[in-house]
Design a protein around this motif. Structure first.
Motif, PDB file in Angstrom:
ATOM      1  N   THR A 110       0.846  -1.186  -0.177  1.00 25.91           N
ATOM      2  CA  THR A 110      -0.051   0.030  -0.098  1.00 25.91           C
ATOM      3  C   THR A 110       0.917   1.306  -0.163  1.00 25.91           C
ATOM      4  O   THR A 110       2.093   1.166   0.383  1.00 25.91           O
ATOM      5  CB  THR A 110      -0.814  -0.019   1.325  1.00 25.91           C
ATOM      6  N   ALA A 111       0.273   2.375  -0.446  1.00 24.11           N
ATOM      7  CA  ALA A 111       1.162   3.485  -0.430  1.00 24.11           C
ATOM      8  C   ALA A 111       0.825   4.461   0.898  1.00 24.11           C
ATOM      9  O   ALA A 111      -0.023   4.021   1.713  1.00 24.11           O
ATOM     10  CB  ALA A 111       0.301   4.405  -1.553  1.00 24.11           C
ATOM     11  N   VAL A 112       1.862   5.086   1.198  1.00 26.37           N
ATOM     12  CA  VAL A 112       1.899   6.034   2.526  1.00 26.37           C
ATOM     13  C   VAL A 112       0.661   6.983   2.364  1.00 26.37           C
ATOM     14  O   VAL A 112       0.438   7.798   1.261  1.00 26.37           O
ATOM     15  CB  VAL A 112       2.966   6.928   2.647  1.00 26.37           C
ATOM     16  N   ASP A 113      -0.171   7.148   3.344  1.00 27.90           N
ATOM     17  CA  ASP A 113      -1.409   7.768   3.332  1.00 27.90           C
ATOM     18  C   ASP A 113      -1.168   9.254   3.814  1.00 27.90           C
ATOM     19  O   ASP A 113      -0.617   9.559   4.963  1.00 27.90           O
ATOM     20  CB  ASP A 113      -2.494   7.194   4.198  1.00 27.90           C
ATOM     21  N   PRO A 114      -1.278  10.350   2.958  1.00 29.56           N
ATOM     22  CA  PRO A 114      -1.192  11.832   3.421  1.00 29.56           C
ATOM     23  C   PRO A 114      -1.887  12.072   4.617  1.00 29.56           C
ATOM     24  O   PRO A 114      -1.234  12.952   5.600  1.00 29.56           O
ATOM     25  CB  PRO A 114      -1.638  12.650   2.452  1.00 29.56           C
ATOM     26  N   ASP A 115      -3.178  11.701   4.823  1.00 29.28           N
ATOM     27  CA  ASP A 115      -3.715  11.726   6.090  1.00 29.28           C
ATOM     28  C   ASP A 115      -3.342  11.061   7.270  1.00 29.28           C
ATOM     29  O   ASP A 115      -3.062  11.769   8.271  1.00 29.28           O
ATOM     30  CB  ASP A 115      -5.294  11.425   5.845  1.00 29.28           C
ATOM     31  N   ALA A 116      -2.742   9.855   7.053  1.00 30.33           N
ATOM     32  CA  ALA A 116      -1.854   9.282   8.204  1.00 30.33           C
ATOM     33  C   ALA A 116      -0.660  10.160   8.620  1.00 30.33           C
ATOM     34  O   ALA A 116      -0.371  10.297   9.903  1.00 30.33           O
ATOM     35  CB  ALA A 116      -1.618   7.836   7.912  1.00 30.33           C
ATOM     36  N   LEU A 117      -0.192  10.720   7.754  1.00 30.88           N
ATOM     37  CA  LEU A 117       1.008  11.431   7.753  1.00 30.88           C
ATOM     38  C   LEU A 117       0.759  12.741   8.630  1.00 30.88           C
ATOM     39  O   LEU A 117       1.317  13.283   9.588  1.00 30.88           O
ATOM     40  CB  LEU A 117       1.862  11.812   6.551  1.00 30.88           C
ATOM     41  N   ALA A 118      -0.453  13.395   8.001  1.00 32.21           N
ATOM     42  CA  ALA A 118      -0.934  14.617   8.853  1.00 32.21           C
ATOM     43  C   ALA A 118      -1.346  14.227  10.468  1.00 32.21           C
ATOM     44  O   ALA A 118      -0.586  15.057  11.349  1.00 32.21           O
ATOM     45  CB  ALA A 118      -2.122  15.233   7.966  1.00 32.21           C
ATOM     46  N   ASP A 119      -1.955  13.319  10.478  1.00 30.84           N
ATOM     47  CA  ASP A 119      -1.993  12.908  12.270  1.00 30.84           C
ATOM     48  C   ASP A 119      -1.054  12.522  12.909  1.00 30.84           C
ATOM     49  O   ASP A 119      -1.109  12.853  13.890  1.00 30.84           O
ATOM     50  CB  ASP A 119      -3.221  11.333  12.011  1.00 30.84           C
ATOM     51  N   HIS A 120       0.041  11.777  12.106  1.00 31.74           N
ATOM     52  CA  HIS A 120       1.168  11.300  12.896  1.00 31.74           C
ATOM     53  C   HIS A 120       1.794  12.849  13.583  1.00 31.74           C
ATOM     54  O   HIS A 120       2.258  13.051  14.479  1.00 31.74           O
ATOM     55  CB  HIS A 120       2.216  10.753  12.076  1.00 31.74           C
ATOM     56  N   LEU A 121       1.968  13.791  12.312  1.00 28.39           N
ATOM     57  CA  LEU A 121       2.730  15.065  12.575  1.00 28.39           C
ATOM     58  C   LEU A 121       1.946  15.851  13.734  1.00 28.39           C
ATOM     59  O   LEU A 121       2.380  16.586  14.623  1.00 28.39           O
ATOM     60  CB  LEU A 121       2.888  16.037  11.509  1.00 28.39           C
ATOM     61  N   ALA A 122       0.477  15.822  13.760  1.00 30.52           N
ATOM     62  CA  ALA A 122      -0.355  16.497  14.670  1.00 30.52           C
ATOM     63  C   ALA A 122      -0.190  16.045  16.009  1.00 30.52           C
ATOM     64  O   ALA A 122      -0.142  16.660  17.082  1.00 30.52           O
ATOM     65  CB  ALA A 122      -1.594  16.546  14.046  1.00 30.52           C
ATOM     66  N   SER A 123      -0.242  14.633  15.986  1.00 31.63           N
ATOM     67  CA  SER A 123      -0.314  14.078  17.322  1.00 31.63           C
ATOM     68  C   SER A 123       0.926  13.909  18.045  1.00 31.63           C
ATOM     69  O   SER A 123       1.055  13.878  19.137  1.00 31.63           O
ATOM     70  CB  SER A 123      -1.072  12.566  17.335  1.00 31.63           C
ATOM     71  N   LEU A 133      10.716  10.280   2.238  1.00 27.66           N
ATOM     72  CA  LEU A 133       9.678   9.863   1.554  1.00 27.66           C
ATOM     73  C   LEU A 133      10.598   9.013   0.508  1.00 27.66           C
ATOM     74  O   LEU A 133      11.553   9.058  -0.173  1.00 27.66           O
ATOM     75  CB  LEU A 133       8.900  10.864   0.728  1.00 27.66           C
ATOM     76  N   THR A 134       9.630   7.911  -0.034  1.00 25.65           N
ATOM     77  CA  THR A 134      10.142   7.029  -1.010  1.00 25.65           C
ATOM     78  C   THR A 134       9.174   7.029  -2.165  1.00 25.65           C
ATOM     79  O   THR A 134       8.090   6.646  -2.201  1.00 25.65           O
ATOM     80  CB  THR A 134      10.355   5.508  -0.697  1.00 25.65           C
ATOM     81  N   HIS A 135       9.592   7.734  -3.217  1.00 21.74           N
ATOM     82  CA  HIS A 135       8.474   7.868  -4.319  1.00 21.74           C
ATOM     83  C   HIS A 135       7.981   6.539  -4.820  1.00 21.74           C
ATOM     84  O   HIS A 135       6.949   6.474  -5.147  1.00 21.74           O
ATOM     85  CB  HIS A 135       9.209   8.756  -5.562  1.00 21.74           C
ATOM     86  N   ASN A 136       8.911   5.733  -5.274  1.00 23.34           N
ATOM     87  CA  ASN A 136       8.676   4.606  -5.857  1.00 23.34           C
ATOM     88  C   ASN A 136       8.987   3.457  -5.084  1.00 23.34           C
ATOM     89  O   ASN A 136      10.358   3.324  -4.917  1.00 23.34           O
ATOM     90  CB  ASN A 136       8.879   4.497  -7.302  1.00 23.34           C
ATOM     91  N   GLU A 137       8.422   2.529  -4.531  1.00 14.49           N
ATOM     92  CA  GLU A 137       8.590   1.628  -3.557  1.00 14.49           C
ATOM     93  C   GLU A 137       8.931   0.172  -4.363  1.00 14.49           C
ATOM     94  O   GLU A 137       8.033  -0.577  -4.824  1.00 14.49           O
ATOM     95  CB  GLU A 137       7.833   1.272  -2.496  1.00 14.49           C
ATOM     96  N   THR A 138      10.373   0.072  -4.808  1.00 12.66           N
ATOM     97  CA  THR A 138      10.681  -0.988  -5.714  1.00 12.66           C
ATOM     98  C   THR A 138      10.274  -2.421  -5.501  1.00 12.66           C
ATOM     99  O   THR A 138       9.927  -3.164  -6.238  1.00 12.66           O
ATOM    100  CB  THR A 138      12.092  -0.788  -6.478  1.00 12.66           C
ATOM    101  N   SER A 139      10.245  -2.530  -4.125  1.00 10.20           N
ATOM    102  CA  SER A 139      10.179  -3.691  -3.566  1.00 10.20           C
ATOM    103  C   SER A 139       8.539  -4.363  -3.845  1.00 10.20           C
ATOM    104  O   SER A 139       8.518  -5.641  -4.039  1.00 10.20           O
ATOM    105  CB  SER A 139      10.419  -4.197  -2.137  1.00 10.20           C
ATOM    106  N   THR A 140       7.579  -3.417  -3.916  1.00  4.52           N
ATOM    107  CA  THR A 140       6.253  -3.792  -4.001  1.00  4.52           C
ATOM    108  C   THR A 140       5.554  -3.051  -5.224  1.00  4.52           C
ATOM    109  O   THR A 140       4.694  -3.586  -5.632  1.00  4.52           O
ATOM    110  CB  THR A 140       5.513  -3.193  -2.564  1.00  4.52           C
ATOM    111  N   GLY A 141       6.130  -2.344  -6.029  1.00  2.93           N
ATOM    112  CA  GLY A 141       5.584  -1.658  -7.218  1.00  2.93           C
ATOM    113  C   GLY A 141       4.537  -0.777  -6.674  1.00  2.93           C
ATOM    114  O   GLY A 141       3.445  -0.479  -7.564  1.00  2.93           O
ATOM    115  N   VAL A 142       4.887   0.188  -5.741  1.00  7.57           N
ATOM    116  CA  VAL A 142       3.828   1.202  -5.530  1.00  7.57           C
ATOM    117  C   VAL A 142       4.504   2.531  -5.558  1.00  7.57           C
ATOM    118  O   VAL A 142       5.746   2.638  -5.175  1.00  7.57           O
ATOM    119  CB  VAL A 142       3.691   0.775  -3.778  1.00  7.57           C
ATOM    120  N   THR A 143       3.538   3.477  -6.184  1.00 11.44           N
ATOM    121  CA  THR A 143       4.221   4.821  -6.203  1.00 11.44           C
ATOM    122  C   THR A 143       3.552   5.705  -5.134  1.00 11.44           C
ATOM    123  O   THR A 143       2.170   5.647  -5.332  1.00 11.44           O
ATOM    124  CB  THR A 143       3.851   5.272  -7.648  1.00 11.44           C
TER     125      THR A 143
END
Ligand code: PLP
Length: 357
Positions: A110-123, A133-143
């Motif tokens: 799965t891709a990193v969720d911007p909302d989860a990142l916002a929640d993490h930073l806020a909490s 950040l990793t733009h394209n995760e080569t081990s899983t084929g996720v951008t």
């Protein structure tokens, strides 16, 4: 003939004429000829990263720049966003540099969720010197959606630097360094740029250079201020891989002026779509289709992935193995760089025979 049978997600297939560039006679790296070559490369890296800020070339693989980014830009605490093996590598490097490491973990596939990142930073309410950040995760084929993730980081803090691994995206998937507000972004050349491995290209923001100036122990080989000082007079701090510089100059010219960036991005999307379409009857896409990468596809086949790979090898085609946690259950098709769509199609037809029987 430009026919590719090599579909590993890096190193990728290199066109014979580009390999030929690497056999040119040596020149001194302080010579006028080298300075000309350097100027040409640096000018062509700007449109590749879509930046007006500094761009450099380092003689090392991409991991060198992961370490360099952290060593130049962080002294205390960093946040590492992870969603697979390569994004996780950032954490290992940060720990090895003695940094305090927080992780925002996202399941493989799965891709990193911007909302989860916002929640993490806020909490979490701590200051991060940098977020990786990793733009394209080569081990899983996720951008990952770097534009949205970077926006969240910028909204949270104006002096948290954004360090981006674009190793398997640059020159295959758009990277907009200035528009996205990135601070360091790099790619080794054996993926989307389609050169043999050995050098890494990087864009560095003014803010990252200012941070480096305040970072007392940046090391020597990867000191961004040395990169900058030498680049200002069209040079590099230490002896570079000159054959790679020849090949990079030729390849950037071909990417920007012969194929053009937009056509290259479209070809990569077409390669991804064709791969997903032609494998759908015997393999499941291992990752979230909404974030399916244009440069690499990880597949979970009905048949044993290693058997499929060895059968393909007997037929002259090399495919990538599964990586890390997914080694036994998946295989990967690298469709990046200069691979012609027709070569991919030929391979996928053979793969269908092998994987279905
Ligand atoms: N990051 C990503 C996304 C990668 O795919 C890789 C290598 O495959 C790396 C980092 C490491 O790059 P290198 O092998 O050039 O050090």
């Amino acid at each position: 003939m430009n026919d590719c049978r090599f579909f590993v997600p890096g190193p990728t297939w290199v066109r014979p004429e580009i390999l030929e560039e690497m056999t040119r006679p040596m020149i001194g790296h302080r010579s006028a000829e080298f300075k000309d070559l350097f100027r040409k490369i640096i000018a062509d890296l700007k449109p590749l990263f879509v930046t007006t800020q500094d761009t450099f070339v380092a003689t090392c693989s991409g991991t060198g720049l992961m370490e360099a980014s952290l060593a130049n830009c962080a002294t205390r605490r960093v946040l590492i966003t992870t969603c697979g093996a390569f994004s996780d590598r950032w954490a290992a490097i940060a720990e090895s540099l003695g940094l305090e490491v927080d992780r925002l973990e996202t399941p493989w596939g799965t891709a990193v969720d911007p909302d989860a990142l916002a929640d993490h930073l806020a909490s979490r309410r701590v200051h991060y010197d940098a977020v990786t950040l990793t733009h394209n995760e080569t081990s899983t084929g996720v951008t990952n959606d770097v534009a949205s993730l970077a926006r969240v980081i910028r909204e949270g803090s104006s002096d948290t630097l954004i360090l981006v691994d674009a190793v398997s995206s640059l020159a295959g998937i758009p990277v907009l360094f200035d528009e996205w507000g990135l601070d360091v972004c790099f790619a080794s050349v054996q993926k989307g740029i389609a050169l043999p491995p050995g050098i890494t290209v990087v864009a560095v923001s003014q803010q990252a250079l200012a941070r480096a100036a305040k970072t007392p122990y940046r090391g020597t080989y990867f000191d961004f201020l040395q990169f900058k000082k030498h680049a200002d007079t069209d040079g590099v701090p230490t002896t570079p891989s000159i054959p790679h510089f020849y090949a990079l100059a030729a390849q950037l010219d071909a990417i920007l002026r012969r194929e053009t960036l937009n056509a290259r991005f479209e070809r990569h999307e077409a390669m991804r779509d064709l791969t997903i379409l032609k494998t759908s009857t015997y393999a499941k896409l291992a990752s979230d289709p909404k974030h399916a990468s244009a440069t690499v596809t990880a597949l979970a086949p009905v048949k044993d992935p290693e058997l499929i790979r060895s059968e393909m090898k007997k037929r002259g085609f090399t495919l990538g193995s599964g990586y890390g946690d997914w080694k036994a259950s998946t295989f990967r098709i690298g469709h990046m760089g200069d691979i012609p769509l027709a070569s991919l199609e030929t391979m996928l037809d053979v793969l269908t025979e092998v994987a279905r029987t």
